[in-house]
Design a protein around this motif. Structure first.
Motif, PDB file in Angstrom:
ATOM      1  N   LYS A 183       0.715  -1.237   0.018  1.00  0.00           N
ATOM      2  CA  LYS A 183      -0.230  -0.187  -0.082  1.00  0.00           C
ATOM      3  C   LYS A 183       1.096   1.737  -0.075  1.00  0.00           C
ATOM      4  O   LYS A 183       1.701   1.593   0.993  1.00  0.00           O
ATOM      5  CB  LYS A 183      -1.349   0.079   1.305  1.00  0.00           C
ATOM      6  CG  LYS A 183      -2.127  -1.324   1.091  1.00  0.00           C
ATOM      7  CD  LYS A 183      -2.511  -0.740  -0.061  1.00  0.00           C
ATOM      8  CE  LYS A 183      -4.351  -2.044   0.454  1.00  0.00           C
ATOM      9  NZ  LYS A 183      -5.182  -1.773  -0.849  1.00  0.00           N
ATOM     10  N   CYS A 188       2.287  -4.130   4.095  1.00  0.00           N
ATOM     11  CA  CYS A 188       0.874  -4.606   5.045  1.00  0.00           C
ATOM     12  C   CYS A 188       0.904  -5.331   5.323  1.00  0.00           C
ATOM     13  O   CYS A 188       1.132  -6.170   4.361  1.00  0.00           O
ATOM     14  CB  CYS A 188       0.192  -3.327   5.043  1.00  0.00           C
ATOM     15  SG  CYS A 188       1.051  -1.105   4.647  1.00  0.00           S
ATOM     16  N   PHE A 190      -2.218  -7.116   7.038  1.00  0.00           N
ATOM     17  CA  PHE A 190      -3.972  -6.801   7.436  1.00  0.00           C
ATOM     18  C   PHE A 190      -4.291  -8.015   9.048  1.00  0.00           C
ATOM     19  O   PHE A 190      -3.984  -9.577   8.983  1.00  0.00           O
ATOM     20  CB  PHE A 190      -5.350  -7.875   7.055  1.00  0.00           C
ATOM     21  CG  PHE A 190      -5.280  -6.341   5.756  1.00  0.00           C
ATOM     22  CD1 PHE A 190      -6.254  -5.805   6.351  1.00  0.00           C
ATOM     23  CD2 PHE A 190      -5.201  -6.909   4.225  1.00  0.00           C
ATOM     24  CE1 PHE A 190      -6.920  -4.428   5.240  1.00  0.00           C
ATOM     25  CE2 PHE A 190      -5.507  -6.113   3.198  1.00  0.00           C
ATOM     26  CZ  PHE A 190      -6.177  -4.346   3.871  1.00  0.00           C
ATOM     27  N   ASP A 193      -8.564  -7.679  14.999  1.00  0.00           N
ATOM     28  CA  ASP A 193      -8.595  -6.910  16.454  1.00  0.00           C
ATOM     29  C   ASP A 193      -8.749  -8.125  17.574  1.00  0.00           C
ATOM     30  O   ASP A 193      -9.497  -9.653  16.630  1.00  0.00           O
ATOM     31  CB  ASP A 193      -9.692  -6.184  16.575  1.00  0.00           C
ATOM     32  CG  ASP A 193      -9.450  -4.970  15.602  1.00  0.00           C
ATOM     33  OD1 ASP A 193      -8.411  -4.963  15.636  1.00  0.00           O
ATOM     34  OD2 ASP A 193     -10.584  -3.917  15.344  1.00  0.00           O
ATOM     35  N   THR A 198     -13.183  -7.432  13.904  1.00  0.00           N
ATOM     36  CA  THR A 198     -12.916  -6.403  12.223  1.00  0.00           C
ATOM     37  C   THR A 198     -11.590  -6.773  12.315  1.00  0.00           C
ATOM     38  O   THR A 198     -10.462  -7.283  12.862  1.00  0.00           O
ATOM     39  CB  THR A 198     -12.728  -5.533  12.447  1.00  0.00           C
ATOM     40  OG1 THR A 198     -12.517  -4.902  13.846  1.00  0.00           O
ATOM     41  CG2 THR A 198     -14.379  -4.713  13.262  1.00  0.00           C
ATOM     42  N   VAL A 199     -10.814  -6.605  10.847  1.00  0.00           N
ATOM     43  CA  VAL A 199      -9.206  -6.050  10.636  1.00  0.00           C
ATOM     44  C   VAL A 199      -8.747  -4.566  10.794  1.00  0.00           C
ATOM     45  O   VAL A 199      -9.133  -4.056  10.506  1.00  0.00           O
ATOM     46  CB  VAL A 199      -8.998  -6.910   9.385  1.00  0.00           C
ATOM     47  CG1 VAL A 199      -9.176  -8.638   9.692  1.00  0.00           C
ATOM     48  CG2 VAL A 199      -9.960  -6.238   8.157  1.00  0.00           C
ATOM     49  N   ASN A 200      -6.957  -4.336  10.591  1.00  0.00           N
ATOM     50  CA  ASN A 200      -6.862  -2.941  10.645  1.00  0.00           C
ATOM     51  C   ASN A 200      -5.772  -3.561   9.591  1.00  0.00           C
ATOM     52  O   ASN A 200      -5.117  -4.949   9.673  1.00  0.00           O
ATOM     53  CB  ASN A 200      -6.242  -2.476  11.792  1.00  0.00           C
ATOM     54  CG  ASN A 200      -7.729  -2.087  12.882  1.00  0.00           C
ATOM     55  OD1 ASN A 200      -8.886  -1.626  11.993  1.00  0.00           O
ATOM     56  ND2 ASN A 200      -6.850  -2.972  13.782  1.00  0.00           N
ATOM     57  N   LEU A 201      -5.097  -2.686   8.965  1.00  0.00           N
ATOM     58  CA  LEU A 201      -4.034  -2.676   8.339  1.00  0.00           C
ATOM     59  C   LEU A 201      -2.694  -2.232   8.899  1.00  0.00           C
ATOM     60  O   LEU A 201      -2.576  -1.576   9.882  1.00  0.00           O
ATOM     61  CB  LEU A 201      -4.040  -1.668   6.901  1.00  0.00           C
ATOM     62  CG  LEU A 201      -3.367  -1.500   5.806  1.00  0.00           C
ATOM     63  CD1 LEU A 201      -2.959  -3.569   4.646  1.00  0.00           C
ATOM     64  CD2 LEU A 201      -3.563  -1.139   4.780  1.00  0.00           C
ATOM     65  N   ARG A 202      -1.340  -2.652   8.765  1.00  0.00           N
ATOM     66  CA  ARG A 202      -0.224  -2.344   9.282  1.00  0.00           C
ATOM     67  C   ARG A 202       0.446  -2.344   8.705  1.00  0.00           C
ATOM     68  O   ARG A 202       1.001  -3.618   8.559  1.00  0.00           O
ATOM     69  CB  ARG A 202      -0.364  -3.589  10.849  1.00  0.00           C
ATOM     70  CG  ARG A 202       0.459  -2.621  12.162  1.00  0.00           C
ATOM     71  CD  ARG A 202       0.642  -3.877  12.495  1.00  0.00           C
ATOM     72  NE  ARG A 202      -0.322  -3.843  13.974  1.00  0.00           N
ATOM     73  CZ  ARG A 202      -0.550  -4.695  14.528  1.00  0.00           C
ATOM     74  NH1 ARG A 202       0.317  -5.693  15.063  1.00  0.00           N
ATOM     75  NH2 ARG A 202      -1.733  -4.848  15.414  1.00  0.00           N
ATOM     76  N   GLU A 203       1.768  -1.422   8.641  1.00  0.00           N
ATOM     77  CA  GLU A 203       2.864  -1.699   8.132  1.00  0.00           C
ATOM     78  C   GLU A 203       3.563  -2.211   8.747  1.00  0.00           C
ATOM     79  O   GLU A 203       3.649  -1.869   9.938  1.00  0.00           O
ATOM     80  CB  GLU A 203       3.538   0.187   7.770  1.00  0.00           C
ATOM     81  CG  GLU A 203       4.623  -0.125   7.467  1.00  0.00           C
ATOM     82  CD  GLU A 203       5.303   1.751   6.801  1.00  0.00           C
ATOM     83  OE1 GLU A 203       6.812   1.917   7.343  1.00  0.00           O
ATOM     84  OE2 GLU A 203       4.935   2.322   7.223  1.00  0.00           O
ATOM     85  N   GLU A 224      -0.271 -12.877  16.992  1.00  0.00           N
ATOM     86  CA  GLU A 224      -1.671 -12.066  16.395  1.00  0.00           C
ATOM     87  C   GLU A 224      -2.386 -13.402  15.300  1.00  0.00           C
ATOM     88  O   GLU A 224      -1.251 -13.992  14.470  1.00  0.00           O
ATOM     89  CB  GLU A 224      -1.137 -10.755  16.187  1.00  0.00           C
ATOM     90  CG  GLU A 224      -0.813  -9.472  17.446  1.00  0.00           C
ATOM     91  CD  GLU A 224      -0.750  -8.415  16.482  1.00  0.00           C
ATOM     92  OE1 GLU A 224      -0.746  -7.203  17.194  1.00  0.00           O
ATOM     93  OE2 GLU A 224       0.664  -8.250  15.917  1.00  0.00           O
TER      94      GLU A 224
END
Length: 228
Positions: A183, A188, A190, A193, A198-203, A224
């Protein structure tokens, strides 16, 4: 590094007769156990018009017969190999490694061994010796591997496929390569949580990759959940 090799005895020796003549008797066959000093056969050195006592063929070491012995009636010389004897209790693997990997070879490297007879089994081994020279014809270097533990399923003469691990990358979590997305020019993943809803995009910062898995130097923690 993936290659193949042959399983052989760590100790073996070829047996020669003390005199040339005709094999008149063999007391062993392929796989027979023998002890040092055992008489495994007899040679008749007689020629037309002259007769001599039969000459015994004795074992120089204890072990098992590794190659099919000479047959009765066969003519042999003092330089002829009657059979080969080895210690089948202690086996090793001889493999050739391409020259491009020579700089990574050293004793102690671990390997997984796969045998055609047992397709679902993985046998562990380690490099015990590295040849000091490269074969100029094949452009390979020979290595010898010892099995980490004895296993009765492994026999001398078997063909083995092996995966040699030349580097050990430790201390970092790993994820499947196909879980990494790009991205805006950054790597990154995903991450789920805690409630898995839900999911979060993380570098992330990536490290070394092996077999479709890649190290994550920073950005995620062990335990995780990652979206693949």
């Amino acid at each position: 590094v993936m290659t193949s090799g042959d399983i052989q005895t760590q100790t073996s020796i070829e047996v020669f007769p003390s005199i040339g003549g005709t094999v008149v008797q063999m007391n062993v066959s392929l796989g027979s156990p023998v002890k040092k000093g055992d008489v495994i056969g007899y040679i008749d050195p007689s020629e037309p018009g002259s007769y001599y006592a039969k000459s015994p063929i004795t074992c120089p070491i204890s072990g098992s017969i590794l190659t099919a012995p000479a047959k009765p009636g066969q003519k042999v010389q003092a330089s002829s190999v009657i059979t080969k004897i080895g210690d089948i209790e202690n086996l090793q693997i001889s493999a050739s490694i391409p020259e491009r990997y020579v700089s990574e070879l050293k004793t102690g490297l671990k390997a997984d061994i796969f045998l055609q007879s047992y397709p679902d089994a993985v046998f562990e081994a380690f490099v015990s010796r590295v040849s000091p020279v490269v074969d100029k014809l094949s452009r390979t270097k020979e290595i010898i591997l010892n099995f980490s533990k004895k296993d009765t399923r492994i026999n001398a003469g078997m063909f083995a496929k092996l995966t040699l691990f030349t580097a050990d990358y430790a201390g970092r979590p790993v994820v499947p390569i196909n879980s990494v997305v790009e991205k805006n020019g950054k790597n990154c993943v995903f991450i789920f949580d805690e409630d898995d809803s839900t999911v979060n995009l993380r570098e992330v910062e990536l490290g070394n990759s092996v077999d479709n898995m890649i190290q994550v130097v920073s950005g995620i923690y062990e335990g995780e959940k990652v979206v693949v």
